[in-house]
Design a protein around this motif. Sequence first.
Motif, mmCIF file in Angstrom:
data_model
loop_
_atom_site.group_PDB
_atom_site.id
_atom_site.type_symbol
_atom_site.label_atom_id
_atom_site.label_comp_id
_atom_site.label_asym_id
_atom_site.label_seq_id
_atom_site.Cartn_x
_atom_site.Cartn_y
_atom_site.Cartn_z
ATOM 1 N N LYS A 51 0.806 -1.231 0.000
ATOM 2 C CA LYS A 51 0.000 0.000 0.000
ATOM 3 C C LYS A 51 0.837 1.280 0.000
ATOM 4 C CE LYS A 51 -0.555 0.427 5.050
ATOM 5 N NZ LYS A 51 -1.498 0.425 6.173
ATOM 6 N N ILE A 52 2.134 1.171 0.265
ATOM 7 C CA ILE A 52 2.964 2.377 0.392
ATOM 8 C C ILE A 52 3.594 2.781 -0.939
ATOM 9 C CG2 ILE A 52 5.071 3.298 1.469
ATOM 10 C CD1 ILE A 52 4.286 1.838 4.023
ATOM 11 N N SER A 53 3.372 4.057 -1.325
ATOM 12 C CA SER A 53 3.940 4.548 -2.587
ATOM 13 C C SER A 53 5.145 5.469 -2.365
ATOM 14 C CB SER A 53 2.875 5.299 -3.392
ATOM 15 O OG SER A 53 2.328 6.356 -2.619
ATOM 16 N N TRP A 54 5.330 5.922 -1.121
ATOM 17 C CA TRP A 54 6.452 6.822 -0.808
ATOM 18 C C TRP A 54 6.696 6.761 0.703
ATOM 19 C CZ3 TRP A 54 8.390 11.001 1.869
ATOM 20 C CH2 TRP A 54 9.438 11.713 1.261
ATOM 21 N N ALA A 55 7.952 6.723 1.097
ATOM 22 C CA ALA A 55 8.279 6.746 2.528
ATOM 23 C C ALA A 55 9.605 7.457 2.711
ATOM 24 C CB ALA A 55 8.365 5.330 3.097
ATOM 25 N N GLY A 56 9.618 8.472 3.570
ATOM 26 C CA GLY A 56 10.902 9.139 3.749
ATOM 27 C C GLY A 56 10.892 10.235 4.789
ATOM 28 N N PHE A 57 12.091 10.797 4.983
ATOM 29 C CA PHE A 57 12.317 11.783 6.043
ATOM 30 C C PHE A 57 12.378 13.204 5.491
ATOM 31 C CE2 PHE A 57 14.009 7.830 7.657
ATOM 32 C CZ PHE A 57 13.592 7.836 8.977
ATOM 33 N N PRO A 69 16.555 11.238 3.302
ATOM 34 C CA PRO A 69 16.529 9.926 2.654
ATOM 35 C C PRO A 69 15.097 9.431 2.467
ATOM 36 C CG PRO A 69 18.051 9.924 4.504
ATOM 37 C CD PRO A 69 17.305 11.216 4.558
ATOM 38 N N PHE A 70 14.795 8.884 1.299
ATOM 39 C CA PHE A 70 13.432 8.421 1.031
ATOM 40 C C PHE A 70 13.456 7.322 -0.022
ATOM 41 C CE2 PHE A 70 12.495 10.033 -3.223
ATOM 42 C CZ PHE A 70 13.482 10.986 -3.409
ATOM 43 N N PRO A 74 10.641 11.247 -6.895
ATOM 44 C CA PRO A 74 11.203 12.513 -6.393
ATOM 45 C C PRO A 74 10.105 13.343 -5.748
ATOM 46 C CG PRO A 74 11.941 12.090 -8.634
ATOM 47 C CD PRO A 74 10.917 11.038 -8.323
ATOM 48 N N ALA A 75 10.466 14.085 -4.696
ATOM 49 C CA ALA A 75 9.438 14.786 -3.906
ATOM 50 C C ALA A 75 9.813 16.240 -3.675
ATOM 51 C CB ALA A 75 9.264 14.068 -2.573
ATOM 52 N N CYS A 76 8.856 16.990 -3.119
ATOM 53 C CA CYS A 76 9.075 18.403 -2.778
ATOM 54 C C CYS A 76 10.299 18.494 -1.863
ATOM 55 C CB CYS A 76 7.880 18.958 -2.013
ATOM 56 S SG CYS A 76 6.309 18.404 -2.669
ATOM 57 N N THR A 77 11.140 19.481 -2.103
ATOM 58 C CA THR A 77 12.413 19.535 -1.382
ATOM 59 C C THR A 77 12.344 20.353 -0.088
ATOM 60 O OG1 THR A 77 13.036 21.391 -2.779
ATOM 61 C CG2 THR A 77 13.835 19.205 -3.429
ATOM 62 N N ALA A 78 11.424 21.330 -0.015
ATOM 63 C CA ALA A 78 11.387 22.206 1.163
ATOM 64 C C ALA A 78 9.944 22.556 1.512
ATOM 65 C CB ALA A 78 12.183 23.481 0.881
ATOM 66 N N ILE A 79 9.586 22.353 2.779
ATOM 67 C CA ILE A 79 8.212 22.606 3.253
ATOM 68 C C ILE A 79 8.292 23.481 4.502
ATOM 69 C CG2 ILE A 79 6.139 21.502 4.212
ATOM 70 C CD1 ILE A 79 6.927 18.946 2.640
ATOM 71 N N ALA A 109 0.852 18.467 -2.828
ATOM 72 C CA ALA A 109 0.800 17.281 -3.709
ATOM 73 C C ALA A 109 2.119 17.121 -4.455
ATOM 74 C CB ALA A 109 -0.359 17.411 -4.688
ATOM 75 N N CYS A 110 3.055 16.366 -3.866
ATOM 76 C CA CYS A 110 4.314 16.076 -4.566
ATOM 77 C C CYS A 110 4.026 15.087 -5.683
ATOM 78 C CB CYS A 110 5.324 15.460 -3.611
ATOM 79 S SG CYS A 110 5.744 16.495 -2.224
ATOM 80 N N ASP A 111 3.142 14.136 -5.399
ATOM 81 C CA ASP A 111 2.752 13.139 -6.396
ATOM 82 C C ASP A 111 1.228 13.232 -6.543
ATOM 83 O OD1 ASP A 111 2.038 10.934 -7.863
ATOM 84 O OD2 ASP A 111 2.937 9.456 -6.499
ATOM 85 N N PRO A 112 0.736 13.620 -7.726
ATOM 86 C CA PRO A 112 -0.712 13.775 -7.902
ATOM 87 C C PRO A 112 -1.491 12.480 -7.672
ATOM 88 C CG PRO A 112 0.480 14.109 -9.987
ATOM 89 C CD PRO A 112 1.509 13.952 -8.923
ATOM 90 N N GLU A 113 -0.782 11.336 -7.722
ATOM 91 C CA GLU A 113 -1.474 10.055 -7.499
ATOM 92 C C GLU A 113 -1.630 9.715 -6.019
ATOM 93 O OE1 GLU A 113 0.095 6.839 -9.871
ATOM 94 O OE2 GLU A 113 0.315 8.222 -11.548
ATOM 95 N N SER A 114 -0.958 10.468 -5.155
ATOM 96 C CA SER A 114 -1.048 10.190 -3.722
ATOM 97 C C SER A 114 -2.455 10.510 -3.211
ATOM 98 C CB SER A 114 0.005 11.032 -2.992
ATOM 99 O OG SER A 114 -0.130 10.822 -1.609
#
Length: 168
Positions: A51-57, A69-70, A74-79, A109-114
């Motif tokens: 069920k997991i599509s992304w996991a990281g710090f 690390p993830f 690729p994901a948003c770099t700064a929040i 939304a880093c990944d529109p499918e999330s």
Amino acid sequence: MSDYISVNKGLNDVEIYKQLLPQLESLIVATEPLITGLANFSAAIYSAFEKISWAGFYFLKNNILYLGPFQGKPACTAIDIGSGVCGKAAKLKQTLIVPDVNKFPGHIACDPESKSEIVVPLINAGNVLGVFDVDSTKIDAFSADDKFFLEKAINSLIKKLNIKSFNF
Ligand code: SME
């Protein structure tokens, strides 16, 4: 150390966590660099569940969460702290479960499918050091069981690696 993780993905989530957590203990080595343990921690969680599509710090520095690390796309770099699910969990110092990200005001939304998400803050002595973010392309993928076991795993990671801050 063993770098081999074996879980039966046919089991329910609680059983998977029960198989996974003791293996995380041997995967994470206290004498190795912090980044090494965090990288393998993300990979172990990501690869244990269909069920997991992304996991990281994300690491907190100057009120901004920076991508660490993830595993996943690729994901948003700064929040900014307080923004999105990650920034809100860091600000509130509590785990947030979002069953439908489209209904969470300010979701990033880093990944529109999330479709759903759980964010566990990394806290040591009351200080937020960052967050561990887990996404799914399924609606309502995360429950109180995920909260319980991910918090347990994150807290033993912080203890084992003695994480007090992220210097980068
Ligand atoms: N969705 C998150 C951003 C991080 S990505 O999901 C990897 C948020 O709203 O904070």
